[in-house]
Every structure is written in C-alpha cells, then in structure tokens.
Design an enzyme around this catalytic site. Structure first.
Site, PDB file in Angstrom:
ATOM      1  N   LYS A   1      91.600 -54.129  31.674  1.00 32.56           N
ATOM      2  CA  LYS A   1      92.311 -53.796  32.919  1.00 32.56           C
ATOM      3  C   LYS A   1      92.798 -52.345  32.898  1.00 32.56           C
ATOM      4  O   LYS A   1      92.719 -51.641  33.916  1.00 32.56           O
ATOM      5  CB  LYS A   1      93.494 -54.756  33.131  1.00 32.56           C
ATOM      6  CG  LYS A   1      93.086 -56.185  33.495  1.00 32.56           C
ATOM      7  CD  LYS A   1      92.374 -56.247  34.838  1.00 32.56           C
ATOM      8  CE  LYS A   1      92.029 -57.668  35.250  1.00 32.56           C
ATOM      9  NZ  LYS A   1      91.208 -57.747  36.457  1.00 32.56           N
TER      10      LYS A   1
ATOM     11  N   TYR B   1      91.661 -58.445  27.403  1.00 31.70           N
ATOM     12  CA  TYR B   1      91.869 -58.492  28.858  1.00 31.70           C
ATOM     13  C   TYR B   1      92.681 -57.268  29.316  1.00 31.70           C
ATOM     14  O   TYR B   1      92.295 -56.559  30.251  1.00 31.70           O
ATOM     15  CB  TYR B   1      92.615 -59.786  29.182  1.00 31.70           C
ATOM     16  CG  TYR B   1      93.022 -59.967  30.624  1.00 31.70           C
ATOM     17  CD1 TYR B   1      92.082 -60.164  31.624  1.00 31.70           C
ATOM     18  CD2 TYR B   1      94.375 -59.991  30.978  1.00 31.70           C
ATOM     19  CE1 TYR B   1      92.473 -60.362  32.937  1.00 31.70           C
ATOM     20  CE2 TYR B   1      94.768 -60.201  32.293  1.00 31.70           C
ATOM     21  CZ  TYR B   1      93.817 -60.377  33.267  1.00 31.70           C
ATOM     22  OH  TYR B   1      94.204 -60.578  34.569  1.00 31.70           O
TER      23      TYR B   1
ATOM     24  N   ASP C   1      80.476 -66.442  44.736  1.00 34.54           N
ATOM     25  CA  ASP C   1      80.865 -66.817  43.370  1.00 34.54           C
ATOM     26  C   ASP C   1      79.593 -67.227  42.632  1.00 34.54           C
ATOM     27  O   ASP C   1      78.496 -67.222  43.210  1.00 34.54           O
ATOM     28  CB  ASP C   1      81.904 -67.968  43.406  1.00 34.54           C
ATOM     29  CG  ASP C   1      82.815 -67.953  42.179  1.00 34.54           C
ATOM     30  OD1 ASP C   1      82.294 -68.164  41.068  1.00 34.54           O
ATOM     31  OD2 ASP C   1      84.032 -67.731  42.324  1.00 34.54           O
TER      32      ASP C   1
ATOM     33  N   GLY D   1      87.934 -68.923  42.783  1.00 28.46           N
ATOM     34  CA  GLY D   1      89.020 -68.958  41.812  1.00 28.46           C
ATOM     35  C   GLY D   1      90.391 -69.134  42.445  1.00 28.46           C
ATOM     36  O   GLY D   1      90.520 -69.383  43.651  1.00 28.46           O
ATOM     37  N   GLN D   2      91.421 -68.980  41.592  1.00 29.20           N
ATOM     38  CA  GLN D   2      92.804 -69.245  42.044  1.00 29.20           C
ATOM     39  C   GLN D   2      93.203 -68.319  43.205  1.00 29.20           C
ATOM     40  O   GLN D   2      93.754 -68.769  44.199  1.00 29.20           O
ATOM     41  CB  GLN D   2      93.778 -69.053  40.867  1.00 29.20           C
ATOM     42  CG  GLN D   2      95.180 -69.535  41.192  1.00 29.20           C
ATOM     43  CD  GLN D   2      96.242 -69.040  40.206  1.00 29.20           C
ATOM     44  OE1 GLN D   2      95.973 -68.221  39.342  1.00 29.20           O
ATOM     45  NE2 GLN D   2      97.457 -69.543  40.364  1.00 29.20           N
TER      46      GLN D   2
ATOM     47  N   GLY E   1      84.107 -63.744  43.410  1.00 31.92           N
ATOM     48  CA  GLY E   1      85.017 -64.581  42.598  1.00 31.92           C
ATOM     49  C   GLY E   1      85.883 -65.412  43.530  1.00 31.92           C
ATOM     50  O   GLY E   1      87.040 -65.702  43.247  1.00 31.92           O
TER      51      GLY E   1
HETATM   52  P1  NAD Z   1      89.956 -67.263  38.339  1.00 30.91           P
HETATM   53  O1  NAD Z   1      89.484 -67.397  36.942  1.00 30.91           O
HETATM   54  O2  NAD Z   1      90.718 -68.374  38.942  1.00 30.91           O
HETATM   55  O3  NAD Z   1      88.736 -66.924  39.305  1.00 30.91           O
HETATM   56  C1  NAD Z   1      87.728 -66.026  38.946  1.00 30.91           C
HETATM   57  C2  NAD Z   1      86.475 -66.415  39.706  1.00 30.91           C
HETATM   58  O4  NAD Z   1      85.461 -65.484  39.358  1.00 30.91           O
HETATM   59  C3  NAD Z   1      85.976 -67.809  39.338  1.00 30.91           C
HETATM   60  O5  NAD Z   1      85.781 -68.577  40.507  1.00 30.91           O
HETATM   61  C4  NAD Z   1      84.675 -67.548  38.621  1.00 30.91           C
HETATM   62  O6  NAD Z   1      83.682 -68.535  38.843  1.00 30.91           O
HETATM   63  C5  NAD Z   1      84.259 -66.218  39.217  1.00 30.91           C
HETATM   64  N1  NAD Z   1      83.348 -65.485  38.334  1.00 30.91           N
HETATM   65  C6  NAD Z   1      83.359 -65.429  36.983  1.00 30.91           C
HETATM   66  N2  NAD Z   1      82.347 -64.685  36.544  1.00 30.91           N
HETATM   67  C7  NAD Z   1      81.675 -64.260  37.619  1.00 30.91           C
HETATM   68  C8  NAD Z   1      80.526 -63.453  37.803  1.00 30.91           C
HETATM   69  N3  NAD Z   1      79.836 -62.965  36.762  1.00 30.91           N
HETATM   70  N4  NAD Z   1      80.110 -63.210  39.064  1.00 30.91           N
HETATM   71  C9  NAD Z   1      80.777 -63.713  40.129  1.00 30.91           C
HETATM   72  N5  NAD Z   1      81.857 -64.505  40.024  1.00 30.91           N
HETATM   73  C10 NAD Z   1      82.308 -64.761  38.775  1.00 30.91           C
HETATM   74  O7  NAD Z   1      90.805 -65.908  38.386  1.00 30.91           O
HETATM   75  P2  NAD Z   1      91.946 -65.505  39.431  1.00 30.91           P
HETATM   76  O8  NAD Z   1      93.226 -65.982  38.878  1.00 30.91           O
HETATM   77  O9  NAD Z   1      91.561 -65.865  40.806  1.00 30.91           O
HETATM   78  O10 NAD Z   1      91.941 -63.927  39.231  1.00 30.91           O
HETATM   79  C11 NAD Z   1      91.171 -63.070  40.025  1.00 30.91           C
HETATM   80  C12 NAD Z   1      91.418 -61.647  39.569  1.00 30.91           C
HETATM   81  O11 NAD Z   1      92.817 -61.357  39.607  1.00 30.91           O
HETATM   82  C13 NAD Z   1      90.979 -61.367  38.118  1.00 30.91           C
HETATM   83  O12 NAD Z   1      90.485 -60.045  38.043  1.00 30.91           O
HETATM   84  C14 NAD Z   1      92.266 -61.445  37.343  1.00 30.91           C
HETATM   85  O13 NAD Z   1      92.234 -60.665  36.200  1.00 30.91           O
HETATM   86  C15 NAD Z   1      93.269 -60.910  38.344  1.00 30.91           C
HETATM   87  N6  NAD Z   1      94.621 -61.366  38.069  1.00 30.91           N
HETATM   88  C16 NAD Z   1      94.956 -62.683  38.227  1.00 30.91           C
HETATM   89  C17 NAD Z   1      96.259 -63.087  37.931  1.00 30.91           C
HETATM   90  C18 NAD Z   1      96.671 -64.522  38.081  1.00 30.91           C
HETATM   91  O14 NAD Z   1      97.802 -64.875  37.693  1.00 30.91           O
HETATM   92  N7  NAD Z   1      95.844 -65.392  38.643  1.00 30.91           N
HETATM   93  C19 NAD Z   1      97.205 -62.162  37.495  1.00 30.91           C
HETATM   94  C20 NAD Z   1      96.811 -60.830  37.312  1.00 30.91           C
HETATM   95  C21 NAD Z   1      95.518 -60.431  37.627  1.00 30.91           C
HETATM   96  N1  SER Z   2      97.942 -64.464  34.945  1.00 34.56           N
HETATM   97  C1  SER Z   2      97.151 -63.541  34.207  1.00 34.56           C
HETATM   98  C2  SER Z   2      96.902 -64.029  32.831  1.00 34.56           C
HETATM   99  O1  SER Z   2      97.762 -64.720  32.328  1.00 34.56           O
HETATM  100  C3  SER Z   2      97.850 -62.190  34.138  1.00 34.56           C
HETATM  101  O2  SER Z   2      96.925 -61.216  34.394  1.00 34.56           O
HETATM  102  O3  SER Z   2      95.896 -63.720  32.270  1.00 34.56           O
END
Ligand code: NAD
Ligand code: SER
Length: 313
Positions: free
Chosen positions: A146, A142, A34, A11-12, A8
C-alpha cells in the site's frame, strides 16, 4: 453519461460501492467486475464483466469496449491473507495498480480511485491521532504494497498528470458482505456471534485500539472524493480518514448494552502483531479541509445498525 468500472466488486467494499454508484449514476453506467463467472445477487442490476485485473489485455478490452472513464480498483489481498502468501500479495496488489495507472497514463481512463490503508503506518509511527505526514515504516507485505502504491499514485499524478485519488481506509464494518481476510475483521465477526447468541472468541487483545469506520461513511467518502473538483485534491498519495477509534472491549460493551447476555473471550493470534503496528486513531484534517470530509457514524449508532441487519442480508 458517466461510465465507471468497479474492479473487485464482489468484495466487502465493492458490493456496497456498486449499489450506491448505480443509485446515483444509473445502473447501466456502473460496470461491476470480479474474478467470478457468476454474478452476486446484489450486483445483478447492471453490467458485469469477469476479469482478473492482472490480465492487462482483457482489462484494456473491457475499458475500451464499454468506453469506461473512471476506475475504482478494489482487487487486492488484505493484511492477514497477504501475510500467508507474501509473493502473490505483492504481485496482485502492485500489478493490478500498474495495469490501471498505465491505461490512465495513455489517456484511455480519465480518473482512478485506488484505496490505501492504515496499514501503511508502522510501530515507529505516532499511534494517537496519526498525522497525514509522519514516519511510515509498515511491517506487513500488505502495508508495504500500500505504501509503494501510494508513492506510485503520486508519481503518476505528478509525472503524467493522471487524476488518481485515494483514501487510507480504516477497518471497515458492514453487514452486506463479509470482510476478505483483514486484521480488523473481528469488528464484523463479533456481530454475527452476538446475533446468534454465541460466545465470541476475539483474535485481538481486549485493549487493542484501532481506527474503524462504518461502511456507509466509507462509501460516501469515496464518492465525495471522486466527485470533488480536481483542484481540491491536494494529496495524490492517499488521504488519512479517521472514523471511530475503538477496542474490542469497547465494541463488546456497546453490543452488551443491546444484548446483555452476550459473552466474549480473548485468544490473540498472529494478527495481534499486525494490529500492534497500526495506529489507534487518525488525524483526517486534510480530508476535512481539502474536500469537506465529515463522518456521520459513532460507535453506538453503528452497533445498533449492525445488530439490526447482520444475518438478515
Ligand atoms: P475483499 O477481499 O472483500 O474484496 C476484494 C475483491 O477483489 C474480492 O471480491 C476478490 O474476488 C476480488 N479480486 C481478488 N483478486 C482479483 C483479481 N486478480 N482480479 C479481480 N478481482 C480480484 O476486500 P475489500 O475489503 O472490499 O477491500 C477492497 C480494497 O480496499 C482493497 O484494496 C483493500 O486493501 C482496501 N481496504 C479495505 C479495508 C477494509 O477494512 N475492508 C480497509 C483498508 C483498505
Ligand atoms: N481492514 C484492513 C485489514 O485489516 C485494513 O486495511 O487488512
């Protein structure tokens, strides 16, 4: 030589995590992966593997071929997107985790990072300074995925001695990569409007307090947790992490200090209900005492950096 894979990675979080891990451990040590067949510019300095994490055979092949010891599993659907496709969200968020945990159970992978979220809490949870151990009744698919993931991580750690580590991230704020469909995304979007001198329409109510964190703090926390001695990691479900607790109005006011003509209006949508069920602030004393966590960014510092950098990247 350390060999780790970030699943992944486009992603962000992944984009910045890969860059920082490569800085610390060397470009060749960190494999980005990814769904896409084309590699994002920021990830081009090292190896990349196309992977759907639900494809257990390909995942195993990549891990074995590269002799990967550590997995950072970031692939998931976030809160808002997951509500639109609950069946698939459950499938992706759980299957991906099991595929990785089972490789660790076999001893092929030595250490796993898997992020949880403030979404594991629900409206019956004490909202202010939410403790590590408290009522957890998430109302989103979601959050349910989690919370289930946290329980499985602890189970694999206790039953199979899997070295899995996790953080309940707050909403993350960054400028390198856009957020992927969460309820906290407004706290990134607002900076794009401010920078473009456009009025911002916020999808949450003005007084909705949520825990947020600047990405640099989140990346440091993630790597600090993964590098800490195993005996210091007392919690194998997931650690609370606090950050900056703020409302849309407070972020707006901090931006207005820098951009006096910036305007905002509020038009809450379905994400308001999700936000209302989450804590407003988090007690992260266990992360502080177990592995020395300390955040560095407050609201003002974060706003200045965001305004300087958003749209430039
Ligand atoms: P994001 O959506 O920006 O990135 C997720 C990445 O996973 C994407 O690039 C997507 O293409 C890839 N992906 C999706 N399905 C896939 C698959 N089947 N196989 C491989 N790659 C795949 O999410 P993020 O914000 O970078 O979050 C990453 C993790 O952190 C997630 O588990 C999310 O729940 C957790 N998280 C994020 C936040 C936040 O604020 N960004 C907060 C709490 C938890
Ligand atoms: N930033 C995330 C969301 O809003 C929190 O896990 O889904």
């Amino acid at each position: 030589m350390k060999k780790a894979i970030v699943i992944g990675a486009s992603g962000q979080i992944g984009t910045e995590l890969v860059v920082e891990l490569r800085k610390r451990f060397g470009n060749d040590s960190i494999i980005a992966s990814d769904l896409g067949t084309t590699v994002k510019e920021a990830l081009k300095d090292g190896p990349y593997e196309q992977l759907d994490v639900m494809d257990a055979d390909r995942l195993r092949k990549i891990i074995v071929t590269h002799e990967v010891q550590e997995v950072y599993l970031l692939a998931a659907l976030l809160s808002a997107t997951a509500e639109k496709n609950p069946d698939f969200a459950w499938k992706l968020n759980m299957e991906g985790l099991f595929n990785v945990l089972n490789l660790a159970k076999e001893g092929i992978v030595k250490k796993v990072f898997w992020p949880s979220s403030i979404a594991v809490f629900g409206s019956n949870t004490p909202s202010d300074n939410t403790p590590q151990y408290t009522i957890m009744e998430p109302s989103t698919v979601y959050g349910i995925s989690k919370l289930a993931g946290e329980r499985w991580c602890e189970y694999y750690a206790k039953q199979y001695q899997v070295d899995v580590r996790s953080i309940r991230y707050p909403g993350l704020i960054s400028y390198t990569s856009l957020p992927g469909g969460g309820t906290t995304d407004y706290a990134v979007d607002i900076f794009y409007s401010a920078k473009k001198n456009e009025k911002y329409t916020c999808f949450l109510k003005e007084d909705t307090a949520l825990p947020m964190m600047y990405m640099e703090d989140a990346i440091r926390a993630t790597i600090d947790l993964m590098e800490a001695p195993a005996e210091d990691i007392k919690i194998r479900s997931s650690y609370n992490l606090g950050g900056i607790s703020c409302t849309p109005t407070e972020i707006y006011a901090a931006i207005k200090q820098e951009r006096p003509s910036f305007e905002i209006e509020y038009n809450p949508d379905f994400r308001q209900k999700i936000a209302d069920s989450w804590p407003s602030s988090i007690d992260d004393s266990h992360a502080q005492s177990d592995w020395g966590w300390k955040g560095e960014f407050d609201l003002e510092k974060m706003v200045k950096i965001m305004l300087e950098n958003v749209l430039e990247h």
